[in-house]
Design a protein around this motif. Structure first.
Motif, PDB file in Angstrom:
ATOM      1  N   ASP A   7       0.785  -1.155   0.211  1.00  0.00           N
ATOM      2  CA  ASP A   7       0.047  -0.105   0.086  1.00  0.00           C
ATOM      3  C   ASP A   7       0.817   1.171  -0.073  1.00  0.00           C
ATOM      4  O   ASP A   7       0.483   2.314  -0.410  1.00  0.00           O
ATOM      5  CB  ASP A   7      -0.804   0.192   1.250  1.00  0.00           C
ATOM      6  CG  ASP A   7      -2.400   0.404   0.727  1.00  0.00           C
ATOM      7  OD1 ASP A   7      -2.630   0.088  -0.282  1.00  0.00           O
ATOM      8  OD2 ASP A   7      -3.160   0.921   1.483  1.00  0.00           O
ATOM      9  N   ILE A  43       0.903   2.895  -3.517  1.00  0.00           N
ATOM     10  CA  ILE A  43      -0.350   3.382  -4.032  1.00  0.00           C
ATOM     11  C   ILE A  43      -0.753   4.732  -3.237  1.00  0.00           C
ATOM     12  O   ILE A  43      -1.077   5.549  -3.941  1.00  0.00           O
ATOM     13  CB  ILE A  43      -1.425   2.134  -4.039  1.00  0.00           C
ATOM     14  CG1 ILE A  43      -1.065   1.354  -5.014  1.00  0.00           C
ATOM     15  CG2 ILE A  43      -2.894   3.027  -4.257  1.00  0.00           C
ATOM     16  CD1 ILE A  43      -2.183   0.277  -5.571  1.00  0.00           C
ATOM     17  N   SER A  44      -0.559   4.562  -2.064  1.00  0.00           N
ATOM     18  CA  SER A  44      -0.820   5.703  -1.344  1.00  0.00           C
ATOM     19  C   SER A  44      -0.065   6.895  -1.333  1.00  0.00           C
ATOM     20  O   SER A  44      -0.659   8.128  -1.393  1.00  0.00           O
ATOM     21  CB  SER A  44      -1.322   5.451   0.252  1.00  0.00           C
ATOM     22  OG  SER A  44      -0.042   4.655   0.738  1.00  0.00           O
ATOM     23  N   ASP A  71      -6.169   2.491  -8.602  1.00  0.00           N
ATOM     24  CA  ASP A  71      -5.235   3.368  -7.844  1.00  0.00           C
ATOM     25  C   ASP A  71      -6.112   4.849  -7.462  1.00  0.00           C
ATOM     26  O   ASP A  71      -5.620   5.402  -6.680  1.00  0.00           O
ATOM     27  CB  ASP A  71      -3.975   4.010  -8.506  1.00  0.00           C
ATOM     28  CG  ASP A  71      -4.146   4.176  -9.914  1.00  0.00           C
ATOM     29  OD1 ASP A  71      -4.974   5.039 -10.249  1.00  0.00           O
ATOM     30  OD2 ASP A  71      -3.359   3.801 -10.802  1.00  0.00           O
ATOM     31  N   GLY A  72      -7.390   4.940  -8.089  1.00  0.00           N
ATOM     32  CA  GLY A  72      -8.203   6.373  -7.982  1.00  0.00           C
ATOM     33  C   GLY A  72      -7.538   7.419  -8.450  1.00  0.00           C
ATOM     34  O   GLY A  72      -7.926   8.587  -7.847  1.00  0.00           O
ATOM     35  N   ASN A  99     -11.575  -0.379  -6.866  1.00  0.00           N
ATOM     36  CA  ASN A  99     -10.663   0.665  -6.290  1.00  0.00           C
ATOM     37  C   ASN A  99     -10.001   0.107  -5.198  1.00  0.00           C
ATOM     38  O   ASN A  99     -10.645  -0.385  -4.127  1.00  0.00           O
ATOM     39  CB  ASN A  99     -11.534   1.852  -5.792  1.00  0.00           C
ATOM     40  CG  ASN A  99     -10.880   2.878  -5.663  1.00  0.00           C
ATOM     41  OD1 ASN A  99     -10.114   3.084  -4.767  1.00  0.00           O
ATOM     42  ND2 ASN A  99     -11.146   4.083  -6.234  1.00  0.00           N
ATOM     43  N   THR A 111      -8.265   1.905  -2.979  1.00  0.00           N
ATOM     44  CA  THR A 111      -8.122   3.129  -1.962  1.00  0.00           C
ATOM     45  C   THR A 111      -9.309   3.012  -0.740  1.00  0.00           C
ATOM     46  O   THR A 111      -9.174   3.638   0.165  1.00  0.00           O
ATOM     47  CB  THR A 111      -8.188   4.449  -2.585  1.00  0.00           C
ATOM     48  OG1 THR A 111      -9.475   4.746  -2.682  1.00  0.00           O
ATOM     49  CG2 THR A 111      -7.115   4.462  -3.391  1.00  0.00           C
ATOM     50  N   TYR A 112     -10.230   2.203  -0.899  1.00  0.00           N
ATOM     51  CA  TYR A 112     -11.041   1.804   0.065  1.00  0.00           C
ATOM     52  C   TYR A 112     -11.532   0.177   0.202  1.00  0.00           C
ATOM     53  O   TYR A 112     -11.165  -0.554  -0.678  1.00  0.00           O
ATOM     54  CB  TYR A 112     -12.248   2.705   0.063  1.00  0.00           C
ATOM     55  CG  TYR A 112     -13.127   2.441  -1.101  1.00  0.00           C
ATOM     56  CD1 TYR A 112     -12.858   3.278  -2.325  1.00  0.00           C
ATOM     57  CD2 TYR A 112     -14.388   1.752  -1.164  1.00  0.00           C
ATOM     58  CE1 TYR A 112     -13.690   2.985  -3.372  1.00  0.00           C
ATOM     59  CE2 TYR A 112     -15.129   1.575  -2.195  1.00  0.00           C
ATOM     60  CZ  TYR A 112     -14.843   2.319  -3.406  1.00  0.00           C
ATOM     61  OH  TYR A 112     -15.496   2.098  -4.522  1.00  0.00           O
ATOM     62  N   GLU A 132     -13.436   2.685   5.260  1.00  0.00           N
ATOM     63  CA  GLU A 132     -12.004   3.323   5.087  1.00  0.00           C
ATOM     64  C   GLU A 132     -10.928   2.100   5.446  1.00  0.00           C
ATOM     65  O   GLU A 132     -11.416   1.192   6.327  1.00  0.00           O
ATOM     66  CB  GLU A 132     -11.785   4.459   6.059  1.00  0.00           C
ATOM     67  CG  GLU A 132     -12.898   5.655   6.027  1.00  0.00           C
ATOM     68  CD  GLU A 132     -12.287   6.676   4.848  1.00  0.00           C
ATOM     69  OE1 GLU A 132     -11.465   6.341   4.180  1.00  0.00           O
ATOM     70  OE2 GLU A 132     -13.080   7.388   4.602  1.00  0.00           O
ATOM     71  N   THR A 178     -11.012  -5.399   0.031  1.00  0.00           N
ATOM     72  CA  THR A 178     -10.788  -4.015  -0.632  1.00  0.00           C
ATOM     73  C   THR A 178     -11.563  -4.052  -1.806  1.00  0.00           C
ATOM     74  O   THR A 178     -12.077  -4.958  -2.279  1.00  0.00           O
ATOM     75  CB  THR A 178      -9.201  -4.181  -1.075  1.00  0.00           C
ATOM     76  OG1 THR A 178      -8.917  -5.180  -1.924  1.00  0.00           O
ATOM     77  CG2 THR A 178      -8.289  -4.050   0.039  1.00  0.00           C
TER      78      THR A 178
END
Ligand code: ZN
Length: 249
Positions: free
Chosen positions: A73, A76-77, A106-107, A125, A127-128, A139, A165
């Motif tokens: 992560d 990606i974050s 990856d948003g 996605n 990211t969540y 989240e 995810t």
């Protein structure tokens, strides 16, 4: 054709179109530092991907899946949209591009300013998270905190379902609503631009041909040649960010 002649031809196709659909794959996000998982040396050449059936059947596979998720992560974050994402966002803002269909999780299209309802995510996605039974949104932060404490697996507060995810795993059905919207957008457009996808894996491979059947022009922008190049009106084997910036400016 020279590079500048190719860019002129690309500009002309965009200017002559009323309704443009952009389709993106991993190639646009590698310029943001996100590795293409399928490429040599990518994560999927080191680990066998976890199949959706195994994820559902085994708590240990679910733990392994979250371990990998939180291990990977950081890349990606930390990723930010690049020039390619920003150029697409400005075409959306001008009303030229009606929707962005993406294979990426990856948003970064949303992060570059494309409204959520104009991004169609075929592979979900990363990211969540969401509940596989009722779809409730979660989240990642609290899930990570609990998991890193004692590998607690997340369950849904509402229905006790399994939380995962919000990506589409191997072996998991394609999201119906997104596929239907992507089809409708592809059939309604008069210019389809495929960017950063090798256009090999289904369903990606089907969209350019569908756009052509519907009478749209087809542009393929990718670093390397793709299997769909023969049916394209214009092929640009160039870097994505600089090319889109030059065309949109
Ligand atoms: Zn639920």
């Amino acid at each position: 054709m020279s590079e500048s002649a190719l860019l002129d031809a690309f500009r002309e196709l965009i200017e002559g179109s009323k309704r443009v659909v952009v389709f993106t794959g991993a190639g646009i996000s590698t310029e943001s530092g996100i590795p293409d998982f399928r490429s040599p040396g990518g994560i999927w050449t080191k680990y066998q991907p976890i199949d959706f059936g195994d994820f559902m059947a085994s708590e240990e596979m679910r733990r392994e899946s979250w371990r990998r998720k939180f291990g990977a992560d950081k890349t990606i974050s930390a990723a930010q949209p690049n020039a390619g994402h920003h150029a697409i966002a400005s075409m959306v803002a001008s009303g030229k591009v009606t929707s962005v269909i993406t294979q990426n999780v990856d948003g970064l299209h949303q992060a570059s300013g494309v409204p959520d309802d104009q991004v169609i995510e075929l592979h979900g996605n990363a990211t969540y998270a969401s509940c596989l039974s009722c779809g409730a949104y979660y989240e990642l932060e609290p899930i990570r905190d609990a998991f890193e404490r004692d590998e607690t697996l997340p369950t849904c507060d509402i229905c006790s379902g399994i939380v995962k995810t919000a990506t589409i795993s191997f072996g998991q059905a394609m999201p119906e609503k997104e596929m239907a919207r992507a089809d409708a957008e592809t059939w309604a457009c008069d210019l389809f631009i495929a960017i950063g996808s090798s256009l090999v894996v289904y369903p990606a491979a089907g969209f350019p041909a569908a756009a052509k059947r519907a009478g749209a022009n087809l542009v393929i922008l990718n670093r390397d040649p793709t299997d769909q190049d023969p049916i394209a009106d214009l092929v640009l084997n160039m870097e994505i960010g600089p090319t889109l910036s030059a065309v949109v400016e």
